[in-house]
Design an enzyme around this catalytic site. Structure first.
Site, PDB file in Angstrom:
ATOM      1  N   GLY A  65      45.369  42.068  30.958  1.00 30.52           N
ATOM      2  CA  GLY A  65      44.549  40.931  30.585  1.00 30.52           C
ATOM      3  C   GLY A  65      45.434  39.868  29.969  1.00 30.52           C
ATOM      4  O   GLY A  65      46.562  40.152  29.539  1.00 30.52           O
TER       5      GLY A  65
ATOM      6  N   GLN B 179      47.361  32.968  24.529  1.00 27.20           N
ATOM      7  CA  GLN B 179      48.645  33.616  24.845  1.00 27.20           C
ATOM      8  C   GLN B 179      49.532  32.766  25.739  1.00 27.20           C
ATOM      9  O   GLN B 179      50.725  33.047  25.876  1.00 27.20           O
ATOM     10  CB  GLN B 179      48.398  34.965  25.531  1.00 27.20           C
ATOM     11  CG  GLN B 179      47.747  35.978  24.607  1.00 27.20           C
ATOM     12  CD  GLN B 179      47.668  37.325  25.285  1.00 27.20           C
ATOM     13  OE1 GLN B 179      46.741  37.593  26.028  1.00 27.20           O
ATOM     14  NE2 GLN B 179      48.674  38.155  25.053  1.00 27.20           N
TER      15      GLN B 179
ATOM     16  N   CYS C  86      50.354  44.565  23.771  1.00 27.76           N
ATOM     17  CA  CYS C  86      49.960  43.167  23.930  1.00 27.76           C
ATOM     18  C   CYS C  86      51.179  42.365  24.333  1.00 27.76           C
ATOM     19  O   CYS C  86      52.253  42.535  23.738  1.00 27.76           O
ATOM     20  CB  CYS C  86      49.388  42.655  22.604  1.00 27.76           C
ATOM     21  SG  CYS C  86      48.859  40.935  22.677  1.00 27.76           S
ATOM     22  N   LEU C  87      51.022  41.490  25.321  1.00 27.93           N
ATOM     23  CA  LEU C  87      52.161  40.684  25.779  1.00 27.93           C
ATOM     24  C   LEU C  87      52.670  39.755  24.675  1.00 27.93           C
ATOM     25  O   LEU C  87      53.817  39.328  24.713  1.00 27.93           O
ATOM     26  CB  LEU C  87      51.768  39.866  27.021  1.00 27.93           C
ATOM     27  CG  LEU C  87      51.365  40.680  28.258  1.00 27.93           C
ATOM     28  CD1 LEU C  87      51.034  39.752  29.417  1.00 27.93           C
ATOM     29  CD2 LEU C  87      52.449  41.668  28.660  1.00 27.93           C
TER      30      LEU C  87
ATOM     31  N   HIS D 216      39.891  43.502  23.543  1.00 23.65           N
ATOM     32  CA  HIS D 216      41.240  43.018  23.224  1.00 23.65           C
ATOM     33  C   HIS D 216      41.363  41.525  23.558  1.00 23.65           C
ATOM     34  O   HIS D 216      41.859  40.734  22.744  1.00 23.65           O
ATOM     35  CB  HIS D 216      42.269  43.845  24.015  1.00 23.65           C
ATOM     36  CG  HIS D 216      43.687  43.473  23.759  1.00 23.65           C
ATOM     37  ND1 HIS D 216      44.603  44.319  23.160  1.00 23.65           N
ATOM     38  CD2 HIS D 216      44.372  42.332  24.039  1.00 23.65           C
ATOM     39  CE1 HIS D 216      45.774  43.701  23.076  1.00 23.65           C
ATOM     40  NE2 HIS D 216      45.666  42.501  23.607  1.00 23.65           N
ATOM     41  N   GLU D 217      40.888  41.148  24.747  1.00 28.92           N
ATOM     42  CA  GLU D 217      41.048  39.748  25.179  1.00 28.92           C
ATOM     43  C   GLU D 217      40.127  38.803  24.409  1.00 28.92           C
ATOM     44  O   GLU D 217      40.534  37.688  24.060  1.00 28.92           O
ATOM     45  CB  GLU D 217      40.815  39.618  26.685  1.00 28.92           C
ATOM     46  CG  GLU D 217      41.795  40.400  27.549  1.00 28.92           C
ATOM     47  CD  GLU D 217      43.255  40.189  27.180  1.00 28.92           C
ATOM     48  OE1 GLU D 217      43.628  39.063  26.789  1.00 28.92           O
ATOM     49  OE2 GLU D 217      44.024  41.165  27.264  1.00 28.92           O
TER      50      GLU D 217
ATOM     51  N   HIS E 157      41.545  37.866  21.142  1.00 28.65           N
ATOM     52  CA  HIS E 157      42.530  36.771  21.225  1.00 28.65           C
ATOM     53  C   HIS E 157      41.851  35.407  21.124  1.00 28.65           C
ATOM     54  O   HIS E 157      42.409  34.473  20.550  1.00 28.65           O
ATOM     55  CB  HIS E 157      43.284  36.837  22.560  1.00 28.65           C
ATOM     56  CG  HIS E 157      44.460  37.766  22.561  1.00 28.65           C
ATOM     57  ND1 HIS E 157      45.506  37.649  21.675  1.00 28.65           N
ATOM     58  CD2 HIS E 157      44.773  38.814  23.377  1.00 28.65           C
ATOM     59  CE1 HIS E 157      46.413  38.595  21.943  1.00 28.65           C
ATOM     60  NE2 HIS E 157      45.990  39.319  22.958  1.00 28.65           N
TER      61      HIS E 157
HETATM   62 NI    NI Z   1      46.986  40.891  23.866  1.00 31.27          NI
END
Ligand code: NI
Length: 180
Positions: free
Chosen positions: A48, A53, A101-102, A143-144, A147
């Protein structure tokens, strides 16, 4: 185009995102952004990716799970675009599992997430989406959508006891036969 990913510490990661103007969704610029987010998510093997991000404080996220190398046992999630998503928890019981997480590279930690959600959002063409997500699918959405509120998975860990560097996690958690 692959977009530059903002990491924890960049203020955009901690800034609540603003809703997308539905009238903007059909524009070539916004459609290109969605394509770029998908390309970026796939390039970095994410499941995701949320607007903040990629340095865009907008309520937009993309998700996709398809035979993912990081989550080989997880059921697939088709490519999904979530614009201005709203989440209602349907099952408040929680499941603990690993997340990364990226924007927090090279780390993993266990996070409790609600088991089932109802999600309403606008899709890629501005159409209304309304669906129920469970288990890993519900985890990715939580999670997304975190963000989009300026929150990251570390905020959801009751303590940081499982927080692990990726290389050590691969060695001690992922490596067989320790893995269930
Ligand atoms: Ni993340």
């Amino acid at each position: 185009m692959i977009l530059k990913v903002a990491r924890l510490g960049h203020p955009v990661i901690r800034t609540p995102a603003v809703p997308v103007d539905p009238g903007q969704i059909g524009t070539p610029e916004f459609q290109r952004l969605l394509d770029d987010m998908v390309e970026t998510m796939r390039e970095y093997s994410g499941v995701g990716l949320a607007g903040p991000q990629v340095h865009l404080s907008l309520q937009v996220a993309v998700l996709e799970v398809d035979q993912h190398p990081r989550y080989p046992d997880m059921p697939p999630v088709p490519l999904t675009f979530l614009i201005n998503p709203q989440v209602t928890v349907l099952d408040v019981s929680t499941v603990e599992d690993w997340e990364g997480c990226l924007s927090i590279p090279e780390m993993r930690g266990t996070v409790p997430r609600f088991k089932q959600l109802r999600v309403t959002a606008l899709g890629r063409k501005g159409e209304s989406l309304d669906f129920v997500a469970s288990d890993f699918h519900a985890r990715v959405i939580q999670h997304e959508t975190d963000h989009l509120k300026g929150e990251v998975y570390l905020d959801r860990m009751p303590n940081l006891g499982t927080l692990s560097h990726l290389a050590e996690w691969q060695r001690f958690v992922l490596a067989p036969p320790a893995r269930k």
